[in-house]
Each structure stands twice: as structure tokens, then as C-alpha cells.
Design a protein around this motif. Structure first.
Motif, PDB file in Angstrom:
ATOM      1  N   LYS A 199      -1.007   9.729  -2.611  1.00  0.00           N
ATOM      2  CA  LYS A 199      -1.796  10.336  -3.517  1.00  0.00           C
ATOM      3  C   LYS A 199      -3.361  11.079  -2.364  1.00  0.00           C
ATOM      4  N   THR A 200      -3.726  10.891  -1.624  1.00  0.00           N
ATOM      5  CA  THR A 200      -4.656  11.914  -1.273  1.00  0.00           C
ATOM      6  C   THR A 200      -4.289  13.036  -1.868  1.00  0.00           C
ATOM      7  N   ASN A 221     -12.320   7.762  -7.092  1.00  0.00           N
ATOM      8  CA  ASN A 221     -11.714   7.639  -7.087  1.00  0.00           C
ATOM      9  C   ASN A 221     -10.791   8.651  -5.192  1.00  0.00           C
ATOM     10  N   ASP A 257       4.117  17.255  -3.326  1.00  0.00           N
ATOM     11  CA  ASP A 257       5.324  15.811  -4.240  1.00  0.00           C
ATOM     12  C   ASP A 257       6.623  16.497  -3.734  1.00  0.00           C
ATOM     13  N   GLN A 277      -2.352   0.597   2.170  1.00  0.00           N
ATOM     14  CA  GLN A 277      -0.705   0.178   1.939  1.00  0.00           C
ATOM     15  C   GLN A 277      -0.128   0.941   3.902  1.00  0.00           C
ATOM     16  N   GLU A 308       3.174   9.012   1.120  1.00  0.00           N
ATOM     17  CA  GLU A 308       3.146   8.577  -0.540  1.00  0.00           C
ATOM     18  C   GLU A 308       1.698   8.321  -0.091  1.00  0.00           C
ATOM     19  N   VAL A 309       0.523   7.024   0.940  1.00  0.00           N
ATOM     20  CA  VAL A 309      -0.346   7.900   0.498  1.00  0.00           C
ATOM     21  C   VAL A 309      -0.649   9.390   0.996  1.00  0.00           C
ATOM     22  N   THR A 340      -9.636   5.977  -2.209  1.00  0.00           N
ATOM     23  CA  THR A 340      -8.499   6.879  -2.285  1.00  0.00           C
ATOM     24  C   THR A 340      -8.522   6.559   0.128  1.00  0.00           C
ATOM     25  N   ASN A 375      -6.431   3.016   4.793  1.00  0.00           N
ATOM     26  CA  ASN A 375      -5.350   2.865   3.773  1.00  0.00           C
ATOM     27  C   ASN A 375      -4.410   1.952   4.120  1.00  0.00           C
ATOM     28  N   GLN A 433      -3.462  14.194  -4.638  1.00  0.00           N
ATOM     29  CA  GLN A 433      -3.921  13.984  -6.038  1.00  0.00           C
ATOM     30  C   GLN A 433      -4.904  14.005  -6.759  1.00  0.00           C
ATOM     31  N   ALA A 434      -6.224  12.465  -5.520  1.00  0.00           N
ATOM     32  CA  ALA A 434      -6.933  12.187  -5.206  1.00  0.00           C
ATOM     33  C   ALA A 434      -8.089  13.623  -4.997  1.00  0.00           C
TER      34      ALA A 434
END
Length: 474
Positions: A182-183, A255, A462, A47, A178-179, A259, A45, A185-186
Motif C-alpha cells: 500500500k505504501t 494520500n 506486488d 493495521q 500489505e502495508v 499512508t 500504520n 502504491q501511494a
């Protein structure tokens, strides 16, 4: 036969060439777990990479400021060539003739003797002739500087660099969290869409069977035409659901690949499913907000502002510096004699005491202290916001658990209702419209159940992110 063999051979070679050319895509066809996706995302990633680069940069800054405690040593050299010569010629009298003449006038002596000594004194001069030749001048040596006291400037800058490195480490932790979110979620979005696609296919097949039965019933005269039209309408709606799920599945896969850092068109498939069981129990007590990386970053920012006060104050404090050097100078001829041709050692102690800058210094120090107060206020406000975010994540997780439980009960009820309606329909005790409606209700309930389970997984991740706890499950 020969033509077919040749064509088959060509096709085989073409397929082999395509496989070799698309080797990356073939190798990319793999089944991914949630942990493997997290690992790939943390490694690829942008970020996360940026956070690690900032950490390395902060480490370099610490090393650079640590070097300020050591003496600075320089090697220096100079060469000068000049084609000009500088010559100075002048006569200087050896005696003050006026004073000697006055003395002789006061002394009784013959006139001829006075004239003799007057001529002697007037002709007694010294000729000065200096010829300077700076043609080839060289200077080489070593010079060193050692700060003895700079008002605490070096120590404050070094401490600020160390705090910056600690902030970079905390930023890596925050970025990784955060990564991972996001991972997750995907990943769970892909799992959800895949199960929705499977449910839509099964729903379409069930409606197709009912539509086929309705068509046969119309041909035999046991089912009215209106029921067959209703079945066809439901079949069209089911086909639309399948098409939407296929498009969503393609987008969710792309997506997830984006990610985790894979090619968008790699064929990957998740291993996990959305189980009905509750993953973990809700914690009764919320953890303290100080465990979060964001709070630690605010605390480090406050420490940085405090060190900034010391750095500003050092600009208006006395400064003591020790310097020295060892040089060799060669050149500059005076009347064909070399003036410099030797080495020498020099030492210097420099002291600078500000006298008139105390007004500026006092106001700048007050300004830096005001920044510290502002940082304290921001820290308190941000701590409250972080606590609110944690409570909100806990509430979302709690609500997701409740929704999952209710959606599961609703799905089981609609499934049982479909079974009863189907049995009654086969016995001729229920209409085709009722069967289609029961199938549609079951499909809607199943979709809501899948959505609820996916939201539950994301809400769990989360919450752990906001609580500063472990992100990876066993």
C-alpha cells in the motif's frame, strides 16, 4: 518611513509567530525516500499496530496457559459473628428399668427388697446440659491445588496458545507486506503524478510558445486566423491538463501522508524518480507457495484444529487432582470452654471418572475431527488460490515490463517526430496544425510512458509480496 518600519516589524513578528505555531508543519517539509516511507508506514500504520498488539496478546496467552502447570495457592480467611446461643438440656436413664424389673421378678427375693431396687433404678438418671456459643469464629490458612492428570487438557491448551502466538507472528509478516504494498502504491502514485504535472507544464509552455508565434503570424499576415484558434484551443486543453495534474498532485501527497502516518497537510516530496531502466530481471521459476505467510497461517490453523480434538477429548477423560491446606480455627465455646484453638493440615486426592458421558464425548470428538478434515480441504483450496495469485502477479509484472518498453519506444518516436515536424515548420514546410498534433502526440506518449513505469514499480512490489520474498530493495 517610521510607519513603514513599524509595519515591517509587525509583519516580521507575525511571520515568526506563525512559524512557531506551525512548527510541526515546517519540520514536516522533507524529502522522503521509498524506504523511509515504508519505515514510517510500518511504525504508524493502524493495521501494522493492530498486528503487533495481537502478537503481544498471544504472548500473554502463552504465559497464562503455562502457569496452569504450576500449583495454585490461595490464602483464605473467614470471620463469623452470631448473637444466638444454642442450649440443649435432657435427662437420660442410666439403666434399662424394664429389663432389670423382669430380671428381679425371675429372681427369688423379698417384696420389700424388690421395691427398694425398683425405686433406685427408676431414679438413677443422667442430666445432659450443653450450651453452644458460636459468637466469634475465625478461620485462616493456605490452600493449594495441583492437577495431576486432566486428560491432557492443560497440555493441549498450552500447545494451542503457542500455535496462536506463531500465527500472530505470521500475521505480522503478512500485515507488513500489505502495508509495504500500500505504501509503494501511494509513493509511486505521487511520483507519477509529479512527473505528469511536470510534463503537463512543459507541454503547456510549448503550446503557449506556438500560440504566441501564431498570434504574431496573424498580425503580420503570414499565419491564418484558423491556425491561431487551433493553437488557443490546444493551449486551453494544456491548461486543463495542468490543473488536473495539480489537483492530482495534491491528492497524491495527502494520500501518501495518510499512508505513512503523517499529517495530511504536511509538505513532503519524494526523492525517487521513475527510471527507464528495468529494475530487476524476471525470475524464471516461481517459488513454492509454502514460503508465503498466508500458507503458513493455514498450516498453523490446521495444527490448531488437531489440538482442538485433544482438548475436546480431555473433557471426557478421568481427572485426578491433588489438594491440601493448612488452616487455623479459633472460636465456638461449649459450656464456657473454647472448642477450637489450633492449626491443622489437610490433604485430599480427588478422582473423577465419567461413566455416562461417553456418547456425548464420542460425538464431540468426531465433530472436532470433522473440523480437521474441513481445515485440510480449505488449506488445499487456499494453496491453489495462492499459487494462482502468484502466477497472476508474475504475469502482471511481465506485462508491465513489456508495456514500459513499448511506451518508451513510442515516446522516443513521438519525440523524434516532434523534432522533425518542428524543423520543417520553422522552414515553412509544415503547417501549424501538424506541429500542434505532433506536440499532442508526444504529450500523450510521455504520459503513457510515465503511467507504465509507475505500474511496473507497483507490479514488482506486488510480485515480491505474493512470492514471499524480500520487500525492501538495497
Amino acid at each position: 518611513m517610521m510607519y513603514e518600519m513599524i509595519m515591517n516589524g509587525k509583519i516580521t513578528c507575525l511571520v515568526a509567530a506563525l512559524c512557531l505555531a506551525g512548527g510541526m508543519s515546517v519540520q514536516a517539509q522533507s524529502r522522503l525516500t521509498l524506504d523511509s516511507c515504508r519505515t514510517l508506514a510500518l511504525a504508524g500504520n493502524r493495521q501494522a499496530k493492530s498486528a503487533h498488539v495481537q502478537l503481544r496478546r498471544a504472548g500473554y496467552e502463552v504465559n497464562a496457559y503455562r502457569a496452569n502447570f504450576l500449583p495454585r495457592i490461595f490464602a483464605q480467611g473467614m470471620y463469623m459473628f452470631s448473637s444466638s446461643d444454642y442450649r440443649y438440656r435432657k435427662q437420660y436413664p442410666l439403666f434399662d428399668t424394664r429389663a432389670l424389673t423382669e430380671a428381679m421378678n425371675r429372681t427369688p427375693m423379698p417384696d420389700w427388697e424388690k421395691q427398694f431396687w425398683g425405686q433406685v433404678f427408676s431414679q438413677a438418671n443422667m442430666d445432659l446440659d450443653i450450651w453452644l456459643k458460636p459468637h466469634n469464629v475465625t478461620l485462616s490458612g493456605v490452600r493449594f491445588e495441583q492437577p495431576v492428570y486432566l486428560g491432557g487438557k492443560i497440555a493441549a491448551a498450552y500447545r494451542m496458545a503457542k500455535i496462536g502466538r506463531q500465527m500472530a507472528q505470521l500475521n505480522v509478516v503478512r500485515s507488513d507486506a500489505e502495508v509495504i504494498l500500500k505504501t509503494d502504491q501511494a509513493y509511486w502514485e505521487y511520483v507519477k503524478v509529479r512527473e505528469l504535472h511536470l510534463a503537463a507544464q512543459q507541454y503547456r509552455e510549448a503550446v503557449r510558445r506556438v500560440a504566441d508565434d501564431a498570434g504574431h503570424g496573424v498580425e503580420t499576415g503570414t499565419v491564418p486566423e484558423n491556425d491561431r484558434m487551433k493553437a488557443r484551443v490546444k493551449l486551453g486543453e494544456a491548461q486543463v491538463l495542468v490543473r488536473e495534474a495539480e489537483n492530482g498532485l495534491r491528492l497524491a501527497r495527502m494520500n501518501l501522508c495518510m499512508t505513512v502516518g503523517l499529517n495530511l497537510f504536511d509538505a513532503v516530496e519524494p526523492v525517487d524518480t521513475l527510471p527507464d531502466a528495468q529494475p530487476v530481471a524476471l525470475p524464471e521459476d516461481l517459488p513454492d507457495v509454502s514460503v508465503r505467510a498466508e500458507y503458513a497461517l493455514l498450516n498453523k490453523e490446521l495444527e490448531l484444529k488437531k489440538q482442538q480434538v485433544n482438548l475436546v477429548r480431555s473433557e471426557f477423560m478421568p481427572q485426578l487432582t491433588l489438594g491440601g491446606g493448612y488452616n487455623y480455627l479459633n472460636g465456638i465455646f461449649v459450656n464456657d470452654t473454647k472448642l477450637f484453638d489450633r492449626a491443622s493440615f489437610s490433604a485430599m486426592l480427588s478422582l473423577r471418572i465419567p461413566l455416562t458421558q461417553w456418547i456425548e464425548g464420542d460425538n464431540r470428538v468426531r465433530s472436532a475431527r470433522a473440523d480437521v478434515s474441513l481445515a485440510e480441504y480449505r488449506m488445499q483450496e487456499s494453496a491453489d488460490l495462492l499459487q494462482l495469485e502468484m502466477v497472476k502477479a508474475w504475469n502482471t509484472w511481465d506485462e508491465a515490463l513489456l508495456r514500459t518498453s513499448l511506451a518508451r519506444d513510442e515516446y522516443l518516436q513521438t519525440q523524434e517526430n516532434l523534432r522533425v515536424v518542428k524543423d520543417r515548420y520553422e522552414l515553412g514546410m509544415e503547417t501549424l496544425s501538424a506541429l500542434l498534433e505532433a506536440q499532442a502526440l508526444r504529450q500523450e506518449a510521455r504520459s503513457r510512458h510515465i503511467e507504465a513505469k509507475a505500474r511496473l514499480r507497483i507490479a514488482e512490489t506486488d510480485y515480491f509480496r505474493t512470492a514471499g520474498g524480500p520487500m525492501l530493495r538495497d
